[in-house]
Design an enzyme around this catalytic site. Sequence first.
Site, PDB file in Angstrom:
ATOM      1  N   SER A 149       0.973  -1.205  -0.140  1.00  0.00           N
ATOM      2  CA  SER A 149       0.048  -0.018  -0.067  1.00  0.00           C
ATOM      3  C   SER A 149       0.656   1.271   0.028  1.00  0.00           C
ATOM      4  O   SER A 149       1.728   1.544  -0.958  1.00  0.00           O
ATOM      5  CB  SER A 149      -0.918   0.063   1.219  1.00  0.00           C
ATOM      6  OG  SER A 149      -1.864   0.941   1.090  1.00  0.00           O
ATOM      7  N   ASP A 231      -9.989  -5.337  -3.473  1.00  0.00           N
ATOM      8  CA  ASP A 231      -9.360  -4.379  -2.566  1.00  0.00           C
ATOM      9  C   ASP A 231     -10.139  -3.039  -2.605  1.00  0.00           C
ATOM     10  O   ASP A 231     -10.636  -2.481  -3.494  1.00  0.00           O
ATOM     11  CB  ASP A 231      -8.016  -4.162  -3.078  1.00  0.00           C
ATOM     12  CG  ASP A 231      -7.174  -3.098  -2.140  1.00  0.00           C
ATOM     13  OD1 ASP A 231      -7.544  -2.334  -1.684  1.00  0.00           O
ATOM     14  OD2 ASP A 231      -5.904  -3.448  -2.034  1.00  0.00           O
ATOM     15  N   HIS A 270      -7.262  -5.749   0.785  1.00  0.00           N
ATOM     16  CA  HIS A 270      -6.195  -4.930   0.847  1.00  0.00           C
ATOM     17  C   HIS A 270      -5.511  -5.521   2.201  1.00  0.00           C
ATOM     18  O   HIS A 270      -4.363  -5.100   2.450  1.00  0.00           O
ATOM     19  CB  HIS A 270      -6.671  -3.644   1.247  1.00  0.00           C
ATOM     20  CG  HIS A 270      -5.521  -2.737   1.114  1.00  0.00           C
ATOM     21  ND1 HIS A 270      -4.942  -2.278   0.011  1.00  0.00           N
ATOM     22  CD2 HIS A 270      -4.935  -1.719   1.862  1.00  0.00           C
ATOM     23  CE1 HIS A 270      -4.289  -1.460   0.003  1.00  0.00           C
ATOM     24  NE2 HIS A 270      -4.004  -0.984   1.398  1.00  0.00           N
TER      25      HIS A 270
END
Lengths: 292, 292
Positions: A149, A231, A270
């Site tokens: 991320s 995600d 995620h």
Amino acid sequence: MSLEKVSANRVANGVLTKYKFPSTSLGLDTNVNVYVPDGADKSPVPVLFYLAGLTCTEDTGAQKGGLFNMAGKHRIALVFPDTSPRGAGVEGEDDDWQLGTGAGFYINANNPKWKHYNMYDLVAKELPDVLSKAGLGLDMSRLSITGHSMGGHGALSLYLKDPARFKSCSAFAPICNPSVVPWGQGAFSNYLVAKTKSSPPAEWLAHDASHLLAASQAEKLNILVDVGTDDQFLKAGQLTPEALEAAYEERKKSRKSDDFTLRRQEGYDHSYYFISTFSPEHVEFHAKYLNA
Amino acid sequence: MSLEKVSANRVANGVLTKYKFPSTSLGLDTNVNVYVPDGADKSPVPVLFYLAGLTCTEDTGAQKGGLFNMAGKHRIALVFPDTSPRGAGVEGEDDDWQLGTGAGFYINANNPKWKHYNMYDLVAKELPDVLSKAGLGLDMSRLSITGHSMGGHGALSLYLKDPARFKSCSAFAPICNPSVVPWGQGAFSNYLVAKTKSSPPAEWLAHDASHLLAASQAEKLNILVDVGTDDQFLKAGQLTPEALEAAYEERKKSRKSDDFTLRRQEGYDHSYYFISTFSPEHVEFHAKYLNA
């Protein structure tokens, strides 16, 4: 420079040690977790940096990332830096999880308000230097980088800024084009004082993986990216892997030798469940270059 | 019986779902994490229960245990129960991390003060029943059990109480002889009202893996145990693997067919770094019996 040992845990035929040290980049103490497989004192080992995402610390990737067993198998050290300075004393730094504490974005702030926020210098320069001099058996001439991320943005941008320093780069659900998405804009507009009038400013593009990839003059890039199709931040438009793909489509017309793979993993989100599913493959990808 | 879906994350070619349901064993709602590899709806899969230790929840083993990839490879479902009732309202239940909340010890309390504390019934009976009826593709006729610390005691004691229900059992740093160590004594003296005058009381020995192993009439036991030599709770005398070994030494004179291994892992401690190092081997151990 003194590394103070905070804790140590044996894992995957090696030892994970948490060190604390006074960072000159940050002007503050910082923690770093370092995994060293057995025998590095006799035969130095290559190193993989793992950069974590928003709200995380040096512990998150270590505890949940599932990286150790494959790293141990290939005798690769792992370095887990923190994600921001701690206790910098900036007004409001703890108020928003997307800015300040836990959200250093792996850049050097040039806004005086955020003077401690120099995570780029910490990760790209100080940590490799400090750790290579610490007698841990780490061979920093064989260095690769990965992250998740915000840390995926960190991994890609550090790699593309200085590809000669790294053997390979990978990322899980990275922020691919921070200068045009809310997370990156929120961080860059605070940390960076832009003098250029263009939009996005050149000062932002200098840290944007998609821009850096399009502009890269590197002979050969070795990049693996995974993004889950479920995600929530992909859906919210924060990750935009299509921007990285578009930059690569242009680049590959003239650079045929790259090892570039961007995969969309069906149904993954995620979370660290996604990361731990694919992290062994990422370590193997890096092992190919680190142990070449 | 209604399983309420709290969350779901894709992991290791399957899905980890957190369910909440009103447990009749506890008289309270409880959470359970269930990992089901893809395709279980068409071809039911065997099941491995993971029982966590003191202070943990249904999330701890899932987030840090490193079990999924090997479970996915062998198409084994994983079930992560909570470690105690939550919100039972017992005075003082949140005051001591070794008793009450997070410390159910996988037994049924017969002390009326702890009337909700029936983790044995929840794990040994209710969860297998509820989950087998939920249409998830879980084949509870192929069931094995593992756990850590207090959950290692849980795994061993549930297995030895009813070995015909389980194909195999493993444990990480289990409390091997709870009726004579502080953790077990603290729990048993509170949860169990003992009518026998012996010391330890028979009501305690009924939940003591070393005692149960010595008394077992099972034809063949399949047990794998790992303990780290630098485990702080081993050093504090809470785990006493030597008691389990002594019971096995006696048993093996007459039972030659057991698959019993207790390993001391040099330098490892009590943490999830230890568990995640060896959990893939434990899953493979169970796979041998679950997929036989």
